[in-house]
Design an enzyme around this catalytic site. Structure first.
Site, mmCIF file in Angstrom:
data_model
loop_
_atom_site.group_PDB
_atom_site.id
_atom_site.type_symbol
_atom_site.label_atom_id
_atom_site.label_comp_id
_atom_site.label_asym_id
_atom_site.label_seq_id
_atom_site.Cartn_x
_atom_site.Cartn_y
_atom_site.Cartn_z
ATOM 1 C CG HIS A 1 -1.799 1.011 0.946
ATOM 2 N ND1 HIS A 1 -3.069 1.124 1.773
ATOM 3 C CD2 HIS A 1 -1.882 2.187 0.886
ATOM 4 C CE1 HIS A 1 -3.842 2.273 1.838
ATOM 5 N NE2 HIS A 1 -2.999 3.022 1.018
ATOM 6 C CG PHE B 1 -2.036 2.343 -5.632
ATOM 7 C CD1 PHE B 1 -2.242 3.288 -4.715
ATOM 8 C CD2 PHE B 1 -1.898 0.823 -5.467
ATOM 9 C CE1 PHE B 1 -2.453 2.624 -3.278
ATOM 10 C CE2 PHE B 1 -1.991 0.394 -4.127
ATOM 11 C CZ PHE B 1 -2.382 1.300 -3.306
ATOM 12 C CG HIS C 1 -2.955 8.544 -3.710
ATOM 13 N ND1 HIS C 1 -3.710 9.258 -3.644
ATOM 14 C CD2 HIS C 1 -2.779 7.762 -2.744
ATOM 15 C CE1 HIS C 1 -4.128 9.458 -2.431
ATOM 16 N NE2 HIS C 1 -3.603 8.370 -1.817
ATOM 17 C CD GLU C 2 0.060 5.107 -1.323
ATOM 18 O OE1 GLU C 2 0.444 5.396 0.027
ATOM 19 O OE2 GLU C 2 -1.307 5.228 -1.022
ATOM 20 C CE LYS D 1 -3.080 11.122 2.231
ATOM 21 N NZ LYS D 1 -4.262 10.455 2.421
ATOM 22 C CG HIS D 2 1.543 8.558 1.935
ATOM 23 N ND1 HIS D 2 1.152 9.091 3.484
ATOM 24 C CD2 HIS D 2 0.639 8.032 1.374
ATOM 25 C CE1 HIS D 2 -0.027 8.746 3.368
ATOM 26 N NE2 HIS D 2 -0.505 8.165 2.137
HETATM 27 P P1 5GP Z 1 -3.795 6.316 1.097
HETATM 28 O O1 5GP Z 1 -4.598 5.515 1.894
HETATM 29 O O2 5GP Z 1 -2.565 5.929 0.925
HETATM 30 O O3 5GP Z 1 -4.017 7.707 1.404
HETATM 31 O O4 5GP Z 1 -4.717 6.395 -0.406
HETATM 32 C C1 5GP Z 1 -4.993 4.969 -0.752
HETATM 33 C C2 5GP Z 1 -5.766 5.358 -2.069
HETATM 34 O O5 5GP Z 1 -5.163 4.729 -3.152
HETATM 35 C C3 5GP Z 1 -7.101 5.197 -2.089
HETATM 36 O O6 5GP Z 1 -8.068 6.221 -2.019
HETATM 37 C C4 5GP Z 1 -7.590 4.486 -3.324
HETATM 38 O O7 5GP Z 1 -8.288 5.361 -4.347
HETATM 39 C C5 5GP Z 1 -6.079 4.556 -4.242
HETATM 40 N N1 5GP Z 1 -5.764 3.148 -4.549
HETATM 41 C C6 5GP Z 1 -5.700 2.883 -6.001
HETATM 42 N N2 5GP Z 1 -5.416 1.298 -6.159
HETATM 43 C C7 5GP Z 1 -5.524 0.920 -4.579
HETATM 44 C C8 5GP Z 1 -5.542 -0.473 -4.177
HETATM 45 O O8 5GP Z 1 -5.376 -1.580 -4.857
HETATM 46 N N3 5GP Z 1 -5.586 -0.552 -2.844
HETATM 47 C C9 5GP Z 1 -5.805 0.555 -2.050
HETATM 48 N N4 5GP Z 1 -5.824 0.321 -0.853
HETATM 49 N N5 5GP Z 1 -5.810 1.807 -2.552
HETATM 50 C C10 5GP Z 1 -5.779 1.962 -3.726
#
Ligand code: 5GP
Length: 225
Positions: free
Chosen positions: A60, A110, A113-114, A117-118
């Protein structure tokens, strides 16, 4: 008057120092998710365009975290995700860090996003390549699925006590995990995410300074994938 100014500066310095101690970043929280539980929930999952990932935990993310359990986010708008910086890792990332949300993607959304954000919050320690590499190295060295299987805990749709899952991970890694569950379509509690902590270099497991509260029933399903 001068004396007062000096002592007030001293007090301010002490306060700043105190805050610096309380809010020092302890390192990272590292999250794995079980794709089976994402796909066995009420909301549908979608396989990535790279194909069905192996039956294994997915990454994640690695989140820089403060000692009080809170975490910084979106730290550098000038550092966008750049796939060309990690092209040597793409194949491995598709295997170990798949995205299973809908609609299907090649997973890079994904990863973006990671990172944004992080990852950008620990850029002084791990640049973009090092961030993704650290995630992959941790996943391989911890081998969470192997650790659970060694204790007879298999992703086979059976129910295991939360205590036995926690105990197996503690025995296999040496560190206490936090287990998070989600609900399957019939509202049964199932193993969803495992949360471990690593040091500031992003390479060595440590005991989590704070264990966030996550909900699970005392017996949880480990769905197949
Ligand atoms: P975080 O929890 O790191 O802030 O965000 C996770 C975000 O990544 C979720 O809102 C989701 O929309 C996106 N995401 C995309 N693919 C995945 C996946 O396979 N698993 C999870 N848990 N999140 C995912």
């Amino acid at each position: 008057m001068k004396k007062f100014t000096q002592s007030s500066i001293f007090i301010k310095l002490l306060i700043i120092q105190f805050l610096a101690i309380v809010y020092t970043c302890h390192g990272f929280d590292f999250f794995y998710f079980w794709p089976g539980s994402l796909c066995d929930a009420k909301r549908a999952c979608c396989l990535p365009t790279s194909g069905k990932p192996a039956t294994d935990f997915g990454i994640h993310g690695l989140w820089p975290t403060f000692n009080n359990g809170s975490y910084p986010a979106n730290c550098n708008a000038n550092s966008p995700f750049d796939g060309s910086k990690i092209s040597d890792l793409t194949k491995e990332l598709q295997v170990d860090w798949p995205s299973l949300t809908c609609p299907s993607t090649n997973s890079s959304k994904f990863w973006t996003h990671e990172w944004v954000k992080h990852g950008t919050c620990s850029e002084s320690v791990l640049d973009q390549h090092a961030y993704f590499e650290a995630n992959l190295n941790l996943k391989h060295s911890i081998n969470l699925l192997g650790v659970l299987q060694l204790a007879g805990i298999q992703p086979n749709g059976k129910v295991y006590s939360l205590q036995s899952v926690r105990g197996a991970i503690k025995a296999g890694t040496g560190y206490t995990p936090v287990i998070e569950c989600n609900l399957d379509a019939s509202n049964n509690s199932q193993l969803y995410q495992v949360y471990l902590c690593v040091d500031k270099s992003g390479s060595k497991l440590i005991e989590c300074p704070v264990l966030p509260k996550r909900k699970c029933a005392s017996f949880i399903e480990f769905p197949s994938f």
